[in-house]
Scaffold this motif. Structure first.
Motif, PDB file in Angstrom:
ATOM      1  N   GLU A 177      12.906 -37.578 -28.991  1.00 56.53           N
ATOM      2  CA  GLU A 177      13.937 -37.254 -29.989  1.00 56.53           C
ATOM      3  C   GLU A 177      14.975 -36.301 -29.402  1.00 56.53           C
ATOM      4  O   GLU A 177      16.175 -36.423 -29.704  1.00 56.53           O
ATOM      5  N   LEU A 178      14.541 -35.370 -28.572  1.00 55.02           N
ATOM      6  CA  LEU A 178      15.494 -34.480 -27.900  1.00 55.02           C
ATOM      7  C   LEU A 178      16.416 -35.292 -26.994  1.00 55.02           C
ATOM      8  O   LEU A 178      17.624 -35.068 -26.962  1.00 55.02           O
ATOM      9  N   ILE A 179      15.833 -36.231 -26.272  1.00 54.53           N
ATOM     10  CA  ILE A 179      16.628 -37.086 -25.382  1.00 54.53           C
ATOM     11  C   ILE A 179      17.621 -37.903 -26.205  1.00 54.53           C
ATOM     12  O   ILE A 179      18.798 -37.996 -25.850  1.00 54.53           O
ATOM     13  N   ALA A 180      17.155 -38.491 -27.307  1.00 56.62           N
ATOM     14  CA  ALA A 180      18.044 -39.292 -28.156  1.00 56.62           C
ATOM     15  C   ALA A 180      19.194 -38.447 -28.697  1.00 56.62           C
ATOM     16  O   ALA A 180      20.331 -38.926 -28.801  1.00 56.62           O
ATOM     17  N   HIS A 181      18.912 -37.178 -29.010  1.00 54.98           N
ATOM     18  CA  HIS A 181      19.952 -36.276 -29.529  1.00 54.98           C
ATOM     19  C   HIS A 181      21.061 -36.049 -28.490  1.00 54.98           C
ATOM     20  O   HIS A 181      22.216 -35.852 -28.852  1.00 54.98           O
ATOM     21  N   THR A 182      20.702 -36.075 -27.226  1.00 59.41           N
ATOM     22  CA  THR A 182      21.680 -35.770 -26.173  1.00 59.41           C
ATOM     23  C   THR A 182      22.267 -37.021 -25.520  1.00 59.41           C
ATOM     24  O   THR A 182      23.053 -36.898 -24.584  1.00 59.41           O
ATOM     25  N   ARG A 183      21.916 -38.204 -25.985  1.00 58.29           N
ATOM     26  CA  ARG A 183      22.485 -39.434 -25.407  1.00 58.29           C
ATOM     27  C   ARG A 183      24.004 -39.355 -25.421  1.00 58.29           C
ATOM     28  O   ARG A 183      24.594 -38.868 -26.369  1.00 58.29           O
ATOM     29  N   GLY A 184      24.603 -39.832 -24.363  1.00 56.67           N
ATOM     30  CA  GLY A 184      26.059 -39.810 -24.251  1.00 56.67           C
ATOM     31  C   GLY A 184      26.588 -38.504 -23.694  1.00 56.67           C
ATOM     32  O   GLY A 184      27.777 -38.364 -23.462  1.00 56.67           O
TER      33      GLY A 184
ATOM     34  N   THR B 298      16.703 -33.556 -17.159  1.00 56.97           N
ATOM     35  CA  THR B 298      15.875 -32.367 -17.368  1.00 56.97           C
ATOM     36  C   THR B 298      14.897 -32.587 -18.511  1.00 56.97           C
ATOM     37  O   THR B 298      13.712 -32.297 -18.387  1.00 56.97           O
ATOM     38  N   LEU B 299      15.377 -33.123 -19.616  1.00 58.45           N
ATOM     39  CA  LEU B 299      14.496 -33.370 -20.753  1.00 58.45           C
ATOM     40  C   LEU B 299      13.379 -34.339 -20.393  1.00 58.45           C
ATOM     41  O   LEU B 299      12.244 -34.185 -20.844  1.00 58.45           O
ATOM     42  N   GLN B 300      13.674 -35.321 -19.575  1.00 60.84           N
ATOM     43  CA  GLN B 300      12.661 -36.297 -19.168  1.00 60.84           C
ATOM     44  C   GLN B 300      11.547 -35.655 -18.346  1.00 60.84           C
ATOM     45  O   GLN B 300      10.443 -36.189 -18.287  1.00 60.84           O
ATOM     46  N   GLN B 301      11.817 -34.522 -17.730  1.00 60.68           N
ATOM     47  CA  GLN B 301      10.816 -33.837 -16.921  1.00 60.68           C
ATOM     48  C   GLN B 301       9.921 -32.915 -17.738  1.00 60.68           C
ATOM     49  O   GLN B 301       8.890 -32.457 -17.248  1.00 60.68           O
TER      50      GLN B 301
END
Length: 121
Positions: free
Chosen positions: A27-34, A42-45
């Motif tokens: 969800e954090l990754i989805a929030h920062t898409r684009g 970084t979030l993926q790690q």
């Protein structure tokens, strides 16, 4: 795990402004898409778990930074920690985070992780 593309926790927090917590890593990754690819990298790690608040994200970053200190002899001072992490292939954001903690003796890795997390809040 390589973190050469990690950004600083402070910059990460700016990109996570307005996240509705609790939030999973995805969800954090989805929030920062684009946004910045380095933010997503970084979030993926970060560990795949639920984060209840921004502080939890900072703590997770500190844990990732701490992974570069496995094998470090304690007690150790700030500059020794940064130098060791550098020798273990840590990226600049991790080195910078270690260089920003108070200059004192650290008795073990857990104390370092807490110091990094507190410095970045």
């Amino acid at each position: 795990m390589s973190d050469t593309k990690m950004i600083s926790p402070a910059l990460l927090q700016r990109h996570l402004h307005n996240v509705n917590y609790p939030a999973s890593r995805n969800e954090l990754i989805a929030h920062t898409r684009g946004e910045c690819e380095r933010v997503i990298s970084t979030l993926q790690q970060l560990p795949d778990r639920q984060y209840s608040r921004p502080t939890d994200v900072s703590k997770a970053f500190a844990e990732v930074a701490g992974s570069h200190l496995a094998g470090m002899s304690y007690p150790a001072r700030r500059d020794d920690l940064a130098q060791y992490a550098r020798s273990q292939g840590a990226g600049q954001p991790v080195i910078t985070a270690l260089e920003r903690i108070p200059d004192r003796d650290y008795d073990d890795l857990q104390v370092v992780i807490v110091a990094v997390a507190e410095e970045e809040d």
